[in-house]
Each structure stands twice: as C-alpha cells, then as structure tokens.
Motif scaffolding. Structure first.
Motif, mmCIF file in Angstrom:
data_model
loop_
_atom_site.group_PDB
_atom_site.id
_atom_site.type_symbol
_atom_site.label_atom_id
_atom_site.label_comp_id
_atom_site.label_asym_id
_atom_site.label_seq_id
_atom_site.Cartn_x
_atom_site.Cartn_y
_atom_site.Cartn_z
ATOM 1 N N GLY A 177 -15.573 39.339 -5.177
ATOM 2 C CA GLY A 177 -15.769 40.429 -6.124
ATOM 3 C C GLY A 177 -14.529 40.631 -6.977
ATOM 4 N N VAL A 178 -14.729 41.232 -8.117
ATOM 5 C CA VAL A 178 -13.628 41.521 -9.039
ATOM 6 C C VAL A 178 -12.958 42.808 -8.569
ATOM 7 N N ARG A 179 -11.633 42.773 -8.420
ATOM 8 C CA ARG A 179 -10.904 43.921 -7.871
ATOM 9 C C ARG A 179 -10.591 44.981 -8.915
ATOM 10 N N VAL A 180 -10.195 44.557 -10.123
ATOM 11 C CA VAL A 180 -9.842 45.505 -11.180
ATOM 12 C C VAL A 180 -10.558 45.096 -12.458
ATOM 13 N N VAL A 181 -11.219 46.060 -13.078
ATOM 14 C CA VAL A 181 -11.911 45.831 -14.343
ATOM 15 C C VAL A 181 -11.326 46.780 -15.380
ATOM 16 N N LEU A 182 -10.958 46.231 -16.533
ATOM 17 C CA LEU A 182 -10.530 47.034 -17.678
ATOM 18 C C LEU A 182 -11.643 46.916 -18.707
ATOM 19 N N ASP A 183 -12.235 48.042 -19.092
ATOM 20 C CA ASP A 183 -13.373 47.995 -20.009
ATOM 21 C C ASP A 183 -13.176 48.964 -21.158
ATOM 22 N N ALA A 184 -13.335 48.457 -22.374
ATOM 23 C CA ALA A 184 -13.220 49.287 -23.567
ATOM 24 C C ALA A 184 -14.582 49.558 -24.196
ATOM 25 N N VAL A 185 -15.655 49.065 -23.587
ATOM 26 C CA VAL A 185 -16.960 49.106 -24.231
ATOM 27 C C VAL A 185 -17.871 50.186 -23.656
ATOM 28 N N PRO B 80 -24.445 49.707 -21.505
ATOM 29 C CA PRO B 80 -25.207 49.015 -20.462
ATOM 30 C C PRO B 80 -24.397 48.012 -19.642
ATOM 31 N N ILE B 81 -23.340 47.446 -20.193
ATOM 32 C CA ILE B 81 -22.552 46.461 -19.442
ATOM 33 C C ILE B 81 -21.852 47.093 -18.235
ATOM 34 N N PHE B 82 -21.685 48.401 -18.271
ATOM 35 C CA PHE B 82 -20.979 49.124 -17.209
ATOM 36 C C PHE B 82 -21.589 48.839 -15.836
ATOM 37 N N THR B 83 -22.904 48.919 -15.721
ATOM 38 C CA THR B 83 -23.539 48.678 -14.419
ATOM 39 C C THR B 83 -23.432 47.219 -14.009
ATOM 40 N N ARG B 84 -23.484 46.316 -14.970
ATOM 41 C CA ARG B 84 -23.341 44.888 -14.652
ATOM 42 C C ARG B 84 -21.930 44.596 -14.157
ATOM 43 N N LEU B 85 -20.941 45.262 -14.727
ATOM 44 C CA LEU B 85 -19.559 45.068 -14.267
ATOM 45 C C LEU B 85 -19.373 45.611 -12.858
ATOM 46 N N THR B 86 -19.872 46.813 -12.587
ATOM 47 C CA THR B 86 -19.694 47.381 -11.243
ATOM 48 C C THR B 86 -20.427 46.545 -10.196
ATOM 49 N N ALA B 87 -21.518 45.907 -10.580
ATOM 50 C CA ALA B 87 -22.264 45.060 -9.638
ATOM 51 C C ALA B 87 -21.435 43.871 -9.168
ATOM 52 N N THR B 88 -20.431 43.478 -9.949
ATOM 53 C CA THR B 88 -19.627 42.303 -9.593
ATOM 54 C C THR B 88 -18.318 42.671 -8.902
ATOM 55 N N SER C 219 -15.496 44.152 -6.157
ATOM 56 C CA SER C 219 -15.250 44.067 -4.723
ATOM 57 C C SER C 219 -15.244 45.461 -4.106
ATOM 58 N N ARG C 220 -15.379 45.502 -2.816
ATOM 59 C CA ARG C 220 -15.277 46.770 -2.082
ATOM 60 C C ARG C 220 -13.889 47.358 -2.358
ATOM 61 N N GLY C 221 -13.867 48.634 -2.712
ATOM 62 C CA GLY C 221 -12.605 49.302 -2.998
ATOM 63 C C GLY C 221 -12.039 48.991 -4.371
ATOM 64 N N GLY C 222 -12.822 48.336 -5.220
ATOM 65 C CA GLY C 222 -12.347 47.968 -6.550
ATOM 66 C C GLY C 222 -12.164 49.169 -7.467
ATOM 67 N N MET C 223 -11.480 48.919 -8.584
ATOM 68 C CA MET C 223 -11.220 49.983 -9.553
ATOM 69 C C MET C 223 -11.628 49.536 -10.942
ATOM 70 N N LEU D 201 -16.072 52.404 -4.878
ATOM 71 C CA LEU D 201 -15.356 52.082 -6.110
ATOM 72 C C LEU D 201 -14.635 53.302 -6.668
ATOM 73 N N THR D 202 -13.568 53.030 -7.380
ATOM 74 C CA THR D 202 -12.879 54.059 -8.153
ATOM 75 C C THR D 202 -13.171 53.771 -9.620
ATOM 76 N N LEU D 203 -13.784 54.735 -10.298
ATOM 77 C CA LEU D 203 -14.041 54.638 -11.727
ATOM 78 C C LEU D 203 -13.133 55.671 -12.382
#
Length: 166
Positions: A51-59, A62-70, A72-76, A100-102
C-alpha cells in the motif's frame, strides 16, 4: 518529486494522461501512472504491494476514493488543493479499516509559524545548495502578460512553475 527523492521516498506520480510521463520520469519519478489510461488502483497496488504510505493530492474529487483504496494501514493523505470541480466523497470504510489519517494542508500553517518557516527555509536552502532541489520553470511572463500567463497555467500544459516578472 525532488523532495521525495531527497528524503529517500519512492515518488509515484499520478497524471491524467501519459503526455507528461517522460517529463515526470526525467524529473525523478520512479513510476508514473496515467489515471485516465490505466486502472489506477491496480497499478498502484502493483507498485506498492503493501500500500501507499503517504499521498499528496491537489485534486480531490472522485480520485480521492481511488487513492485511499490503495493506501497502506496507517497511511496519511495530505489534501492541499481542490482542482476537481466535482465533489470529494469521504471514504469512510477505507479510513476506518486502514486507520488512515486524512489531513488538509495550507502553506499558511508554515508561513505563520516562525520556527516552522525557518525549518522549511533551511530544508529548501540546504537542498538547493546540495543540488537535490532544482527549480523547474515552465515559462516566464512579463507582468503585462499576466492574462496570458494565467491562461497558460489554466491549460495544464505546463511542467514546472509559471513565473511572472515584475
């Protein structure tokens, strides 16, 4: 990408189409995923099996849920923009299941805190001095061409920063 590389992270760039893929790879991305041309979730899960541990998103959107689906446990996930004109759904079950931490981010939380601002400046200046950080300028416009600069920025064609000189 440069910051991720400088701290030892594996930068995965997500872009809508593959038009900027070579530029992103040349800029140091380890992987590039074109979200309108590939299955984003499948590709990210293939790249980051745990899983992806850290995601930086400026958008957002709808992509938000697809990103969180990928993730890792405890990701941010740090949301620092809202470029999508569509609503951003809250992925309740992904957040709960993966703890997750959003988090929202605005630059003012750093610029408004003298200690954090000094640490950020030091990080950037040290990175510039070491050559790990190099400004990428897409195009420079004189101030009297501000409308043209804004249209160029809105086009999404740029790779790097748009600079307006005064």
């Amino acid at each position: 990408i440069q910051i991720a590389n400088s701290i030892g992270a594996v930068p995965i760039a997500v872009t809508r189409t593959s038009a900027k893929k070579s530029a992103l790879l040349d800029a140091g991305a380890d992987y590039v995923v074109a979200s309108q041309e590939e299955d984003l979730e499948a590709r990210l899960k293939e790249i980051a099996r745990e899983g992806v541990r850290v995601v930086l998103d400026a958008v957002g959107g709808p992509i938000f849920t697809r990103l969180t689906a990928t993730m890792s446990r405890g990701g941010m996930l740090l949301e620092y923009g809202g470029l999508s004109p569509e609503p951003t759904p809250f992925p309740l079950f992904e957040v709960l299941a993966k703890t997750l931490t959003l988090r929202g981010y605005l630059v003012h939380e750093i610029t408004g805190d003298p200690a954090r601002l000094e640490a950020a400046k030091r990080f950037i200046l040290d990175g510039l001095a070491a050559g790990a950080l190099k400004p990428v300028i897409a195009r420079t416009f004189p101030f009297d061409k501000i409308v043209e600069a804004h249209r160029f920025l809105e086009s999404g064609e740029q790779f790097g920063k748009v600079v307006v000189t005064v």
